[in-house]
Design an enzyme around this catalytic site. Structure first.
Site, short mmCIF file in Angstrom:
data_model
loop_
_atom_site.label_atom_id
_atom_site.label_comp_id
_atom_site.label_asym_id
_atom_site.label_seq_id
_atom_site.Cartn_x
_atom_site.Cartn_y
_atom_site.Cartn_z
N SER A 192 1.04 -1.26 0.08
CA SER A 192 0.08 -0.04 -0.12
C SER A 192 0.95 1.13 -0.13
CB SER A 192 -0.97 -0.01 1.27
OG SER A 192 -1.61 -1.21 1.22
N1 SAM Z 1 -0.85 -3.71 3.59
C1 SAM Z 1 -0.22 -4.66 2.69
C2 SAM Z 1 1.25 -4.19 2.70
O1 SAM Z 1 1.70 -3.15 3.18
O2 SAM Z 1 1.91 -4.60 1.69
C3 SAM Z 1 -0.90 -4.44 1.34
C4 SAM Z 1 -2.06 -5.24 1.31
S1 SAM Z 1 -2.72 -5.10 -0.29
C5 SAM Z 1 -3.23 -3.73 -0.88
C6 SAM Z 1 -4.28 -6.38 0.01
C7 SAM Z 1 -4.00 -7.68 0.31
O3 SAM Z 1 -5.09 -8.24 0.80
C8 SAM Z 1 -3.64 -8.64 -0.78
O4 SAM Z 1 -2.27 -9.05 -0.41
C9 SAM Z 1 -4.78 -9.33 -1.01
O5 SAM Z 1 -4.23 -10.86 -1.57
C10 SAM Z 1 -5.25 -9.47 -0.02
N2 SAM Z 1 -6.80 -10.11 0.45
C11 SAM Z 1 -7.62 -9.78 -0.48
N3 SAM Z 1 -8.85 -10.34 0.03
C12 SAM Z 1 -8.53 -11.03 0.97
C13 SAM Z 1 -9.27 -12.02 1.98
N4 SAM Z 1 -10.49 -12.25 2.01
N5 SAM Z 1 -8.36 -12.36 3.03
C14 SAM Z 1 -7.13 -12.15 3.23
N6 SAM Z 1 -6.43 -11.42 2.30
C15 SAM Z 1 -6.90 -10.75 1.35
#
Ligand code: SAM
Length: 216
Positions: free
Chosen positions: A63
């Site tokens: 992010s």
């Molecule tokens: N905060 C993280 C970082 O600093 O790297 C970035 C997160 S990224 C924007 C969103 C993440 O949410 C992705 O890795 C995606 O695979 C995960 N994601 C999406 N749906 C999800 C779910 N139902 N359960 C767990 N993870 C999920």
């Protein structure tokens, strides 16, 4: 080049975060302690301290630093709290959370991202983070209730499974809206369990995929 020096990069990034309105010194201090370049591929080191999201594989992103800082600030974390994070991704937000609270439970649906983040954070010495591979949209009831919940992917509607796992007096920060753009919504649960909400910003997140999110 300025960006290749992590210390200079961190200072520059913290200056940008202050300019954009982040005031919580604990949050800014955490950004001074966590090397963001260690969470991206070596080919992107030079961009690691820019205020941008970057690709991390599996079609996902680390992010934007400002959004990580804003969400952390909005959580108003206290020292001994238990936090649930949905969407481990690179583990950068997890590391920031792990710096100033008791225990962080983090769920990621992509095994390779979770495994990489787990290894990375263990090597960095974080011992207060519990990882899980699975659908975080249904939370982690075995470890609830949580003082704070942070969702780092965009949900179409409020996942009630998550508010159920929020402790009385707790806070949840979650992007909600359509796939292109979301409101960053803060939910507060008072001592009687009543929820109130406000919208803190407009954001763009990858979708929350799962039972209480979007269909895969
Ligand atoms: N905060 C993280 C970082 O600093 O790297 C970035 C997160 S990224 C924007 C969103 C993440 O949410 C992705 O890795 C995606 O695979 C995960 N994601 C999406 N749906 C999800 C779910 N139902 N359960 C767990 N993870 C999920």
């Amino acid at each position: 080049m300025e960006h290749l020096n992590p210390a200079i990069g961190r200072r520059r990034l913290i200056r940008i975060l202050r300019e954009k309105g982040i005031t919580d010194e604990q949050v800014l201090d955490a950004f001074d302690k966590v090397d963001r370049h260690l969470f991206v591929d070596g080919a992107m080191y030079a961009q690691a301290y820019d205020d941008n999201a970057l690709p991390i594989g599996s079609g996902q992103t680390i992010s934007q630093p400002y959004v990580v800082a804003l969400m952390t600030e909005l959580l108003q974390i206290k020292k001994d709290e238990k936090i649930l994070e949905i969407g481990t991704g690179s583990g950068f937000q997890t590391a920031i959370l792990g710096r100033f609270t008791r225990r962080v439970y983090t769920i990621e649906r992509h095994r390779e991202l979770s495994d990489t983040a787990r290894k990375r954070l263990r090597e960095m010495g974080y011992a207060n983070i519990v990882f899980k591979v699975g659908d975080g949209s249904i939370g982690w009831p075995q470890h609830g209730p949580f003082d704070k919940i942070i969702v780092t992917a965009g949900a179409p509607v409020l996942p009630l499974t998550l508010t159920d796992q929020l402790a009385d007096g707790g806070r949840m920060v979650i992007p909600m809206g359509d796939k292109d753009r979301q409101d960053l919504v803060v939910y507060e649960k008072d001592a009687r369990g009543v929820l109130t909400q406000f919208t803190a910003a407009q954001v763009v997140f990858v979708p929350l995929i799962g039972n209480q999110g979007w269909q895969d």
